[in-house]
Motif scaffolding. Structure first.
Motif, PDB file in Angstrom:
ATOM      1  N   ILE A 158       0.842  -1.203   0.000  1.00 43.49           N
ATOM      2  CA  ILE A 158       0.000   0.000   0.000  1.00 43.49           C
ATOM      3  C   ILE A 158       0.872   1.247   0.000  1.00 43.49           C
ATOM      4  CG2 ILE A 158      -1.595   1.353   1.428  1.00 43.49           C
ATOM      5  CD1 ILE A 158      -2.816  -1.390   2.298  1.00 43.49           C
ATOM      6  N   ASP A 159       1.878   1.277   0.840  1.00 43.72           N
ATOM      7  CA  ASP A 159       2.783   2.427   0.928  1.00 43.72           C
ATOM      8  C   ASP A 159       3.492   2.666  -0.405  1.00 43.72           C
ATOM      9  OD1 ASP A 159       4.009   4.527   2.547  1.00 43.72           O
ATOM     10  OD2 ASP A 159       5.851   3.341   2.418  1.00 43.72           O
ATOM     11  N   ALA A 160       3.937   1.602  -1.043  1.00 37.23           N
ATOM     12  CA  ALA A 160       4.623   1.732  -2.339  1.00 37.23           C
ATOM     13  C   ALA A 160       3.661   2.257  -3.407  1.00 37.23           C
ATOM     14  CB  ALA A 160       5.201   0.384  -2.758  1.00 37.23           C
ATOM     15  N   GLU A 161       2.429   1.760  -3.391  1.00 33.61           N
ATOM     16  CA  GLU A 161       1.427   2.245  -4.351  1.00 33.61           C
ATOM     17  C   GLU A 161       1.127   3.720  -4.135  1.00 33.61           C
ATOM     18  OE1 GLU A 161      -1.905  -0.384  -3.832  1.00 33.61           O
ATOM     19  OE2 GLU A 161      -0.790  -2.107  -4.620  1.00 33.61           O
ATOM     20  N   LEU A 162       1.002   4.128  -2.877  1.00 37.04           N
ATOM     21  CA  LEU A 162       0.744   5.540  -2.575  1.00 37.04           C
ATOM     22  C   LEU A 162       1.914   6.424  -3.006  1.00 37.04           C
ATOM     23  CD1 LEU A 162      -0.920   5.158   0.930  1.00 37.04           C
ATOM     24  CD2 LEU A 162      -2.020   5.988  -1.157  1.00 37.04           C
ATOM     25  N   ASP A 163       3.134   5.962  -2.793  1.00 38.47           N
ATOM     26  CA  ASP A 163       4.308   6.723  -3.241  1.00 38.47           C
ATOM     27  C   ASP A 163       4.325   6.863  -4.756  1.00 38.47           C
ATOM     28  OD1 ASP A 163       5.254   7.225  -0.719  1.00 38.47           O
ATOM     29  OD2 ASP A 163       6.726   5.608  -0.733  1.00 38.47           O
ATOM     30  N   LEU A 164       3.981   5.791  -5.450  1.00 42.13           N
ATOM     31  CA  LEU A 164       3.934   5.823  -6.915  1.00 42.13           C
ATOM     32  C   LEU A 164       2.872   6.803  -7.396  1.00 42.13           C
ATOM     33  CD1 LEU A 164       5.129   4.592  -9.467  1.00 42.13           C
ATOM     34  CD2 LEU A 164       3.386   2.800  -9.331  1.00 42.13           C
ATOM     35  N   LEU A 165       1.706   6.777  -6.786  1.00 38.20           N
ATOM     36  CA  LEU A 165       0.643   7.723  -7.140  1.00 38.20           C
ATOM     37  C   LEU A 165       1.085   9.166  -6.889  1.00 38.20           C
ATOM     38  CD1 LEU A 165      -2.567   5.975  -5.777  1.00 38.20           C
ATOM     39  CD2 LEU A 165      -2.057   6.520  -8.166  1.00 38.20           C
TER      40      LEU A 165
END
Length: 141
Positions: free
Chosen positions: A123-130
Motif C-alpha cells: 500500500i505504501d509503495a502504491e501511494l508513493d507511486l501515485l
C-alpha cells in the motif's frame, strides 16, 4: 582521572551488542569495578529487562519513512517478545502513517504479522507511486 558511573549511553550500546562487547564498553568507562560491570551486565541482559525494553521500543515505534523500513524495525523488536500475531498486528497498525492506515483499514485483515506487514508495504509503495505521478499544480517559474 575522573570516575564515571555506568550511564544510559553505555547501557544503550550494551543492549545492542553481544555480552563480550558489552563488557568491553563497560570496562572502558573509568572507575567501574569488575563487580559493578558484572552486576550491570546481568541487570541489562536479564530476560525481564530485555522484554521490558522491547515493549517500550515497540510502543514508541512509528513509520517515519517507508513502510518497509518500519516493518523491518518492528519485526526486529517484536522477535524479542512472546506476543501473538493479533496483538502485534494491532501495535504495527498503530505506528503506520495515516495514509497507509486509511487503506489498510478497509482491507481484509490477514492471519499473520508478516502478511499484514507485506500488505502495508505494498500500500505504501502504491501511494508513493501515485504521489510521484500526480500532476504538478504549483506555480511554474
Amino acid at each position: 582521572m575522573v570516575t564515571m558511573p555506568v550511564n544510559h549511553i553505555a547501557m544503550n550500546v550494551c543492549s545492542s551488542l553481544k555480552v563480550s562487547s558489552c563488557i568491553c564498553v563497560l570496562m572502558g568507562v573509568a572507575g567501574n569495578s569488575r563487580n559493578h560491570i558484572a552486576s550491570e551486565c546481568t541487570r541489562w541482559l536479564d530476560p525481564a529487562t530485555i522484554t521490558q525494553r522491547a515493549e517500550t521500543k515497540l510502543l514508541s515505534l512509528r513509520q517515519e519513512r517507508s513502510a518497509s523500513e518500519y516493518a523491518t524495525a518492528f519485526e526486529k523488536v517484536a522477535s524479542q517478545l512472546e506476543w501473538g500475531d493479533k496483538a502485534l498486528m494491532s501495535f504495527f497498525y498503530r505506528g503506520l502513517k495515516y495514509r497507509v492506515k486509511e487503506i489498510l483499514f478497509s482491507r481484509r485483515r490477514p492471519e499473520t504479522l508478516s502478511e499484514y506487514a507485506r500488505m502495508a508495504v505494498r500500500i505504501d509503495a502504491e501511494l508513493d507511486l501515485l504521489e510521484k505521478r500526480k500532476p504538478y499544480k504549483g506555480k511554474r517559474k
